[in-house]
Design an enzyme around this catalytic site. Structure first.
Site, short mmCIF file in Angstrom:
data_model
loop_
_atom_site.label_atom_id
_atom_site.label_comp_id
_atom_site.label_asym_id
_atom_site.label_seq_id
_atom_site.Cartn_x
_atom_site.Cartn_y
_atom_site.Cartn_z
N CYS A 118 33.28 3.47 47.44
CA CYS A 118 32.17 4.42 47.60
C CYS A 118 31.42 4.11 48.87
O CYS A 118 31.21 2.96 49.24
CB CYS A 118 31.25 4.41 46.38
N GLU A 119 31.02 5.18 49.54
CA GLU A 119 30.38 5.00 50.84
C GLU A 119 28.93 4.54 50.73
O GLU A 119 28.34 4.14 51.72
CB GLU A 119 30.46 6.29 51.66
N HIS A 120 28.37 4.56 49.54
CA HIS A 120 26.98 4.13 49.40
C HIS A 120 26.85 2.63 49.18
O HIS A 120 25.89 2.02 49.60
CB HIS A 120 26.32 4.88 48.22
N HIS A 121 27.84 2.04 48.48
CA HIS A 121 27.74 0.61 48.15
C HIS A 121 28.94 -0.20 48.62
O HIS A 121 28.97 -1.41 48.45
CB HIS A 121 27.60 0.44 46.63
N GLN A 159 33.27 10.75 45.68
CA GLN A 159 34.33 11.40 44.90
C GLN A 159 34.39 12.89 45.23
O GLN A 159 35.47 13.50 45.29
CB GLN A 159 34.07 11.18 43.40
N HIS A 187 33.22 4.51 38.50
CA HIS A 187 32.59 3.92 39.69
C HIS A 187 32.02 2.55 39.37
O HIS A 187 31.14 2.44 38.51
CB HIS A 187 31.47 4.84 40.20
N CYS A 189 30.13 0.82 41.16
CA CYS A 189 28.71 0.71 41.55
C CYS A 189 27.82 1.17 40.41
O CYS A 189 26.62 0.91 40.41
CB CYS A 189 28.42 1.46 42.85
ZN LIG Z 1 28.28 3.70 44.98
#
Ligand SMILES: [Zn+2]
Length: 229
Positions: A118-121, A159, A187, A189
């Protein structure tokens, strides 16, 4: 804040998008390799030094024996997990068979397993992709849909974006009568940090052409995906 994050995505104004293509997608990101071979990047030693910084940040003694090779291993793992930046989606789909022998229904490949980050975490999310398309003339080998999924999965993703990119690439290269993509994923995260809920699945879908326009085709796709496993 949200708007600022979203604007980091290279995008085009939605009024210039061909019908059916998700507004946030630039063809450059789903047709070409994301990184040009001649694009300047930090040296491997710099990447390893950055990992060492993170180890020190969490409170580790970076000189202890167990960690001496860790920066090198982490960068090697990154090379593998993020190899999709250097691979070209259009190239994978380009080898097609012209002979459809009058086949006029959709082709469905179900349960394509993938792992993405995931690009956030930068934490893994993993699950299954189900992809259908209705060929007009061009048919690809079935393994190509799995390879296409891997190319996009081996980049930092959401996603939603992964789903849209797979659909857009097939739409653009094969020019089928329609594409349906459904992705279900867990996920980490969300399961190992944050709300820490294990086992929650996230579903995303994208329909183009006949799948978008015809609810009966969507329903048939979904029932085949949901069918006996
Ligand atoms: Zn994430």
């Amino acid at each position: 804040m949200d708007a600022a994050i979203k604007s980091l995505r290279p995008g085009k104004p939605s009024d210039r998008q061909p019908e059916g293509r998700p507004a946030e997608l630039d063809p450059a990101e789903f047709l070409a390799a994301a990184v040009r071979a001649d694009q300047p990047r930090p040296a491997r030693a710099e990447a390893e030094a950055a990992v060492k910084t993170l180890l020190a940040y969490i409170g580790e003694n970076t000189e202890r024996e167990g960690l001496l090779d860790t920066p090198r291993r982490v960068v090697e793992a990154f090379d593998e997990l993020y190899q999709g930046y250097h691979q070209c989606p259009a190239e994978v789909l380009d080898r097609t068979f012209g002979e459809t022998a009058g086949y006029d229904d959709f082709v469905l490949v179900r349960d394509i397993e993938f792992t993405s980050q995931c690009e956030h975490h930068m934490m893994p999310f993993y699950g299954k992709a189900h992809i259908a398309y209705t060929p007009v003339e061009r048919v690809v080998g079935l393994s190509k849909l799995a390879r296409l999924t891997d190319i996009f999965a081996r980049r930092l993703q959401t996603q939603e974006h992964l789903t849209a990119q797979i659909a857009a690439a097939i739409d653009e290269v094969l020019k089928p009568r329609g594409v349906a993509v459904l992705i279900e994923a867990e996920h980490t995260c969300m399961s190992v940090r944050g709300v820490a809920k294990h086992g929650a699945s996230t579903f995303t879908s994208r329909f183009t052409g006949m799948f978008r326009d015809n609810p009966a085709e969507q329903a048939r796709f979904l029932s085949l995906v949901r069918g006996t496993r």
